[in-house]
Scaffold this active site. Structure first.
Site, PDB file in Angstrom:
ATOM      1  CB  SER A   1      -0.893  -0.125   1.398  1.00 20.52           C
ATOM      2  OG  SER A   1      -1.983   1.174   1.123  1.00 20.52           O
TER       3      SER A   1
ATOM      4  CG  ASP B   1      -6.957  -2.197  -3.328  1.00 23.22           C
ATOM      5  OD1 ASP B   1      -7.329  -0.897  -2.791  1.00 23.22           O
ATOM      6  OD2 ASP B   1      -5.899  -2.531  -2.957  1.00 23.22           O
TER       7      ASP B   1
ATOM      8  CG  HIS C   1      -5.960  -2.405   0.513  1.00 22.34           C
ATOM      9  ND1 HIS C   1      -5.316  -1.857  -0.459  1.00 22.34           N
ATOM     10  CD2 HIS C   1      -5.287  -1.700   1.693  1.00 22.34           C
ATOM     11  CE1 HIS C   1      -4.219  -0.882   0.053  1.00 22.34           C
ATOM     12  NE2 HIS C   1      -4.330  -0.729   1.166  1.00 22.34           N
TER      13      HIS C   1
END
Length: 344
Positions: A188, A283, A313
């Site tokens: 991320s 996501d 995610h």
């Protein structure tokens, strides 16, 4: 903590229904475990409150407990020893974990950056991903707690990431690592840091990383109207409003959105090592991965991207309960091994 951060009940209900339809069974089970911990809406909280919210890692532990499975990481991922170190930088000492695989070194090394929007989470929350990479790549993994916003605005985390990479190059031998085989990885926000650090290392004349693994990386923040942002605007555990909140706390001003350390899709990516991008369908950041893949190809960088369907995610570190997380960790490990020159 106040009750003001409670999720909107209508949006929450819709998100749960949509998630149930789109997610694999084990991913949905994990999402329900997370919901049972009653997380508040990050975007309605202060950073201090947000950092106290239950995480997907907490949900993994709860789900394992309901199944009667020991959540001790040493039992879930045997053969990996974790220790604490301090990474010394010009801006202070950064705490880090070192994950060392069993066997005879010196091992290749992966410098790993955790997620959390540059505002929340830490190396403990992302233990699952770092530990899994150490096992699957047969490599030492150094996972660092870089400085976070809003206490330390952009580009503090990027400065710390580059300093950590330089420190590992100089100290790999002390950790039992091979300084000639050092890679970068992150999830991320950390996926962004991994690619940005490869660019910064090139510009600083440092040794080129052997490989970069970017798991659902942030590729840009200039437009939050990509296909996947629209499609997953109210997804869990990451939604569009949360990313707006992260960016709001991170940036010094709107001009920072165009800084190519953050706006990677418009950076000079030439000369980078092979890159692996891992994305999840559920996501908001999925399209960022596609834009990054295109930008890397345009720069003639070897890149391979894999999209895992039916997961969200934060799935990557949940290998103890999500099958596709195991698959993604194996894939990342294989890609790293190939660049390190290890036999698969």
């Amino acid at each position: 903590m106040s009750d003001q951060g409670k999720p909107n009940p209508v949006i929450d209900a819709i998100a749960n229904v949509v998630g149930a339809v789109r997610a694999d069974g084990d991913m949905h089970e994990l999402a329900k475990a997370h919901d049972s911990l009653e997380p508040k809406a990050i975007e309605k909280l202060t950073p201090e409150e947000a950092r106290l919210q239950p995480t997907i890692a907490d949900a993994v532990k709860k789900l394992l407990a309901t199944k009667g499975v020991d959540s001790d990481p040493n039992k879930l991922v045997p053969g990996i020893v974790r220790s604490d170190i301090q990474v010394e930088t010009a801006n202070g000492s950064l705490p880090a974990y070192v994950y060392t695989p069993a066997g005879q070194g010196p091992f290749p090394v992966v410098v790993y950056f955790h997620g959390g929007g540059w505002v929340i989470a830490d190396k403990e929350v992302y233990d699952g991903g770092a530990r899994g990479l150490a096992k699957e790549a047969s490599a030492i993994v150094v996972s660092v707690d870089y400085r976070q916003a809003p206490e330390h605005k952009f580009p503090a985390a990027w400065d710390d990431a580059l300093a950590t990479y330089a420190w590992v190059l100089a100290n790999a031998h002390r950790l039992g690592g091979d300084p000639s085989r050092v890679a970068l990885a992150g999830e991320s926000a950390g996926g962004n840091l991994a690619i940005a650090t490869a660019v910064a290392a090139r510009d600083a004349g440092l040794q080129r990383p052997a490989h970069v693994v970017a798991v659902y990386p942030v590729g840009q923040t200039g437009s939050l109207n990509t296909e996947s942002y629209i499609e997953n605007a109210i997804a869990k555990p990451l939604n569009k409003a949360m990313i707006e909140w992260f960016v709001g706390h991170l940036l010094r001003g709107d001009d920072d959105k165009a800084d190519t350390r953050l706006d990677l899709v418009n950076a000079d990516l030439s000369g980078l090592p092979p890159v692996t991008i891992i994305n999840a369908t559920i996501d908001p950041l999925r399209s960022d991965g596609g834009k990054l893949e295109d930008a890397l190809k345009d720069a003639n960088v070897p890149v391979e991207r894999k999209i895992y369907t039916g997961v969200t995610h934060e799935f990557f570190g949940a290998a103890a309960v999500v099958e596709k997380a195991k698959e993604a960790q194996v894939y990342a490990g294989q890609r790293l091994r190939a660049s390190f020159g290890n036999t698969p």
